[in-house]
Scaffold this motif. Structure first.
Motif, mmCIF file in Angstrom:
data_model
loop_
_atom_site.group_PDB
_atom_site.id
_atom_site.type_symbol
_atom_site.label_atom_id
_atom_site.label_comp_id
_atom_site.label_asym_id
_atom_site.label_seq_id
_atom_site.Cartn_x
_atom_site.Cartn_y
_atom_site.Cartn_z
ATOM 1 N N LEU A 125 4.269 -40.762 -34.134
ATOM 2 C CA LEU A 125 3.157 -39.970 -33.598
ATOM 3 C C LEU A 125 2.288 -39.472 -34.746
ATOM 4 C CD1 LEU A 125 2.151 -38.701 -30.896
ATOM 5 C CD2 LEU A 125 3.348 -36.653 -31.579
ATOM 6 N N GLN A 126 2.929 -39.087 -35.854
ATOM 7 C CA GLN A 126 2.182 -38.618 -37.021
ATOM 8 C C GLN A 126 1.380 -39.753 -37.639
ATOM 9 O OE1 GLN A 126 2.052 -35.551 -37.906
ATOM 10 N NE2 GLN A 126 3.687 -34.753 -36.623
ATOM 11 N N VAL A 128 0.403 -42.934 -36.126
ATOM 12 C CA VAL A 128 -0.576 -43.707 -35.355
ATOM 13 C C VAL A 128 -1.258 -42.898 -34.262
ATOM 14 C CG1 VAL A 128 0.572 -45.898 -35.809
ATOM 15 C CG2 VAL A 128 1.133 -44.635 -33.752
ATOM 16 N N GLY A 129 -0.963 -41.605 -34.189
ATOM 17 C CA GLY A 129 -1.628 -40.772 -33.202
ATOM 18 C C GLY A 129 -1.134 -41.021 -31.796
ATOM 19 N N LEU A 130 -1.883 -40.510 -30.817
ATOM 20 C CA LEU A 130 -1.478 -40.629 -29.420
ATOM 21 C C LEU A 130 -1.678 -42.058 -28.956
ATOM 22 C CD1 LEU A 130 -3.265 -37.587 -27.814
ATOM 23 C CD2 LEU A 130 -0.851 -37.780 -28.327
ATOM 24 N N TRP A 133 2.167 -46.932 -27.460
ATOM 25 C CA TRP A 133 3.099 -47.725 -28.254
ATOM 26 C C TRP A 133 4.102 -46.860 -28.992
ATOM 27 C CZ3 TRP A 133 3.911 -52.576 -27.395
ATOM 28 C CH2 TRP A 133 2.899 -53.369 -26.874
ATOM 29 N N HIS A 296 -4.697 -45.854 -34.420
ATOM 30 C CA HIS A 296 -5.399 -45.171 -35.515
ATOM 31 C C HIS A 296 -4.406 -44.983 -36.642
ATOM 32 C CE1 HIS A 296 -8.718 -44.324 -32.783
ATOM 33 N NE2 HIS A 296 -7.764 -44.141 -31.889
ATOM 34 N N SER B 76 -1.758 -33.517 -35.003
ATOM 35 C CA SER B 76 -1.600 -34.903 -35.452
ATOM 36 C C SER B 76 -2.594 -35.817 -34.767
ATOM 37 C CB SER B 76 -0.202 -35.412 -35.152
ATOM 38 O OG SER B 76 0.733 -34.611 -35.782
ATOM 39 N N ARG B 79 -5.752 -35.451 -36.573
ATOM 40 C CA ARG B 79 -5.689 -36.055 -37.905
ATOM 41 C C ARG B 79 -5.793 -37.581 -37.827
ATOM 42 N NH1 ARG B 79 -1.966 -38.157 -41.667
ATOM 43 N NH2 ARG B 79 -0.413 -38.333 -40.045
ATOM 44 N N THR B 80 -5.157 -38.158 -36.813
ATOM 45 C CA THR B 80 -5.136 -39.611 -36.707
ATOM 46 C C THR B 80 -6.316 -40.153 -35.913
ATOM 47 O OG1 THR B 80 -3.724 -39.376 -34.788
ATOM 48 C CG2 THR B 80 -2.632 -39.825 -36.861
ATOM 49 N N SER B 82 -7.184 -39.661 -32.878
ATOM 50 C CA SER B 82 -6.960 -40.004 -31.471
ATOM 51 C C SER B 82 -7.787 -39.111 -30.559
ATOM 52 C CB SER B 82 -5.498 -39.831 -31.084
ATOM 53 O OG SER B 82 -4.665 -40.477 -31.975
#
Lengths: 521, 299
Positions: A125-126, A128-130, A133, A296, B76, B79-80, B82
């Motif tokens: 999760l940290q 590739v984000g939400l 997968w 992401h 997170s 940050r990513t 999303s």
């Protein structure tokens, strides 16, 4: 004179002593406000919410959880079978005449297995984000390695005489392997791979509790805002799905037992895996989970050497490790000792039937939710965490014991009863003693699983490596996260080595996995 | 004639192909909004559903609300990349901004510049309303709960004031405080008596009281904290590149332009517990950052 030592049946009952300190400490902190909530919760079981919104949301949730489980299960089974073959000594010996590559692959595969799927989930999760997968890959990584281990263990413990014979008669390496070992692998793969689907469903639910979507998320949010009627809507739905799955799988196992063609079984399993894998993708799309959404990718900032050293110095290691160990021992004690104790105390037909229902409910409830629930009327403590973790595993151990006992003949029990033994001692020495060695061997393995699972309830006890890990993730302290994961991995690897020894001790010198393999998790 | 295994193989291949096909749908450029899960989910879904519709209408881009179920996950997700626009609390906003340089604080509610938390207690706990901060000492040896671990109004600021009053975290009954997980849960757990006392966001407390979810015979406010700056909207630095020049300005303008005179906008403001959104600045959160560092929530 021979040394006195406890017999395996007694040894399996002893761990139940862990219940004493845990229950006492929970009862001491029990309070009145909690009693009201507990009663409300029980009443809500017969009045689950039937509001359209709640039912719709739960129905969508269970579909997400189930299709996630299906996809990650089929992927991990396919990868696991391939890697299992690649890490079997017999395969390398047949092709190359040496077995060291198998050992290397085996060692490497121990690492993904030593980290719980929840941790993989939080880490991914940290990075590739939400993304849907995250939950899928988080399950695929450790499950692949678990399947691979069982497959390679099974291949390596099979009788090799047929293989040698075929080779000497001039058969090619691959055809000799398939002909000699393939047929016997069919039933093993079938039952083990089937069992992994049940595990994947439970795993996907737990990931949901930690915010990765599906029915777990519904359950968590409803319980957190104390909407017990909504909690039960989701719980009953989950129960229905889990129960039907368990039934269907055992029907399939029964059906395939009749067929003797192992190769055909393996082909069928592979085709079914591919089809289910392919079907679960459009299913996820149908419930508005877009797998095509771009990831992401943002790697974590790597901490410097100095930061790592600093993290090692600031964390209270002795306290963290000792509380993790204590949590494991207490939870394992509860999980191992309770099922045989309950069966011994109440061995009548009615008693066993009621126990089966209770074990089923315990398996159903995701561990972190049991813990949250216990906290409604008790203070957060290590005891609460141990009871929650133990309770879930009682469900697994209880089912295993029941199935093991069902498979053996009841001649000894009849003989002992006829000779005038009391019901309880007749059960203990006539019925349970036949299973106790393999039960203990499996219990050793289960202790391993419990050690990995401590991370799921760490937050509740506010203790242990699991709690510290989630706290460090919450404050985005990457140096601490890395060091903690390294220590946790090392701890689980040591634990695995110890419990492996115990297992071999109780099952004799054979390296075979204990009991019905289909109940490995 | 093809044999049975052949047909099975072809069928499997076809099914796999269609499965993969459905996975590669094209996605449009959508504004993805999110929020820290500080209230019960039904309310959040309703609130952000309405807001998405309104923003989509005003900004002329598709808007999608993505639910997140814990505070660090919201950070997170930001940050990513999303999420494009997130409703953060004070602490989570600072955490997100530190991890995403260039992110812009674009607006806050009228109440956020001077936000407060309330300490509440069960009436049977014997805790009396406080005359001043130092009387927080009464909470020594009581069962006490915060909300979520990363909440500003439910943990960070209350813990800060407790420590100023000389109450340490291991002074509570059981050697540590509880974390109920959300403001609503804190109210429910203190009201039920599971905990003697707790601390939460005053705006959530007020709306719970208005909706009749509070039984004054069971739970009461014992202290209100001094004001501090809290919630705000944080936007990604790349929105102008993604949606066209001036988009971030337009977004700011739309949010601060929500008015009570429009029926749909009034409903949104009511659910947010505010009269309007106003301009905000990152300098308002320097104190939060300092306290966050002191308590180890920011490294």
């Amino acid at each position: 004179m021979s040394r006195l030592s406890p017999t395996p049946p007694i040894l399996s009952l002893l761990p139940a002593l862990a219940l004493l300190p845990v229950l006492i400490s929970i009862l001491i902190s029990f309070h009145n406000g909690g009693a009201t909530l507990l009663w409300e919760f029980i009443c809500a079981a017969v009045h689950p919410s039937i509001q359209a919104e709640v039912v719709q949301s739960a129905f969508r949730g269970i579909q997400i959880t189930f299709s996630t489980a299906l996809l990650s299960w089929s992927l991990s089974s396919i990868f696991g079978i391939c890697l299992g073959i690649a890490s079997a000594r017999v395969v390398w010996e047949t092709f190359l005449g040496k077995s060291w590559p198998a050992t290397v692959i085996r060692r490497l595969l121990a690492i993904p297995r030593s980290i719980h799927e929840l941790l993989w989930g939080l880490l991914l999760l940290q990075m590739v984000g939400l993304s849907p997968w995250v939950a899928i890959v988080a399950i695929v990584i450790p499950y692949t390695s678990l399947v691979a281990r069982v497959v390679s263990d099974q291949l390596d413990t099979k009788d090799r005489r047929a293989l040698k014979g075929l080779k000497q008669a001039g058969a090619g390496s691959s055809s000799a392997l398939i002909t000699a070992l393939g047929p016997a692998m069919g039933p093993v793969l079938l039952s083990y791979v089937g069992y992994r689907l049940e595990c994947a469903l439970r795993g996907a639910t737990v990931l949901g509790v930690f915010g990765l979507g599906g029915i777990g998320t519904d359950l968590q949010l409803a319980l957190q805002s104390l909407q017990f009627h909504d909690v039960w809507t989701a719980l009953w739905l989950l129960a229905a799905v889990m129960f039907s799955l368990e039934q269907i799988l055992s029907l399939i196992r029964g059906y395939f037992k009749l067929s003797k063609n192992g190769i055909w079984q393996i082909t069928t399993i592979l085709i079914v895996l591919l089809i289910l894998c392919a079907l679960s993708i459009p299913w996820l799309n149908a419930v508005d989970i877009d797998l095509g959404e771009p990831l992401h990718w943002s790697p974590l900032p790597l901490p410097t050497f100095y930061e790592l050293i600093d993290a090692i110095h600031t964390l209270p290691w002795i306290q963290l490790i000792s509380s993790t160990m204590l949590l494991t021992v207490l939870a394992a004690g509860i999980a191992i000792g309770t099922p045989p104790l309950a069966m011994m105390l109440w061995p009548s037909q009615l008693g066993i039937a009621i126990q089966r229902i209770i074990w089923g409910l315990l398996r159903l409830m995701p561990t972190p939710l049991t813990a949250l629930f216990l906290m409604l009327f008790s203070k957060p403590s290590l005891a609460v965490a141990a009871l929650a973790l133990g309770a879930h595993n009682i469900g697994v151990m209880g089912r295993l014991l029941k199935e093991g006992l069902d498979q053996q003949s009841d001649n000894h029990l009849k003989a002992l009863s006829a000779a005038g033994a009391g019901t309880r001692s007749a059960w203990l020495y006539g019925c349970f003693s036949g299973q106790s060695r393999s039960y203990l061997a499996y219990a050793a393995y289960r202790t391993d699983v419990i050690l990995r699972e401590t991370v799921v309830v760490g937050m509740v006890g506010g203790t242990g490596l699991g709690w510290q890990l989630i706290e460090s993730l919450g404050s985005f302290n990457w140096a601490q996260v890395i060091v903690l994961i390294a220590v946790f991995t090392a701890l689980t690897l040591i634990g695995e080595a110890i419990t492996d020894r115990l297992r071999y001790h109780w099952t004799g010198s054979t390296k075979k996995l204990p009991m019905v393999v289909d109940l490995q998790s | 004639m093809p044999s049975r295994p052949d047909r099975a193989l072809v069928l499997t291949a076809l099914i796999c192909f269609f499965g993969l096909q459905s996975c590669t749908n094209q996605t449009k450029q959508t504004l993805r909004i999110g929020a820290i899960p500080d209230q019960n989910p039904e309310r959040l879904n309703r609130l952000y559903g309405l807001l998405s519709t309104e923003l989509s209408k005003e900004l002329n881009v598709p808007v999608r609300y993505k639910a997140v179920t814990n505070y660090p996950a919201a950070v997170s997700a930001f940050r990513t990349d999303s999420l494009d626009l997130v409703w953060f609390g004070g602490l989570t906003g600072v955490q997100a901004r530190l991890q995403k340089p260039g992110a812009e604080v674009i607006a806050q509610r009228d109440i956020d510049a001077k936000f407060t938390s309330v300490f509440i207690a069960n009436t049977k706990s014997g805790i009396k309303p406080l005359k001043n901060k130092s009387e927080l000492q009464q909470l020594n040896g009581k069962r006490f709960t915060f909300g979520s671990e990363s909440s500003t109004s439910g943990r960070l600021m209350p813990q800060h004031f407790l420590q100023q009053a000389g109450v340490q975290m291991n002074d509570f009954s059981g050697g540590k405080p509880g974390f109920s997980g959300s403001h609503d849960a804190t109210i429910a757990l203190v009201q039920s008596g599971s905990f003697d006392a707790g601390a939460l966001n005053e705006s959530v407390w007020k709306s719970a009281r208005k909706n009749g979810r509070i039984d004054p015979a069971k739970v009461k406010v014992i202290w209100r904290t001094p004001p501090y700056a809290d919630y705000h909207w944080l936007a990604q630095p790349n929105l102008d590149k993604k949606f066209g020049d001036g988009f971030t300005e337009k977004l700011k303008y739309t949010l601060t332009g929500l008015k009570k005179s429009s029926k749909s906008q009034a409903k949104i403001l009511e659910l947010f517990g505010a009269s309007s959104f106003v301009d905000a600045d990152q300098n308002q959160y320097i104190t939060i950052e300092t306290i966050g560092r002191q308590l180890g929530k920011i490294q």
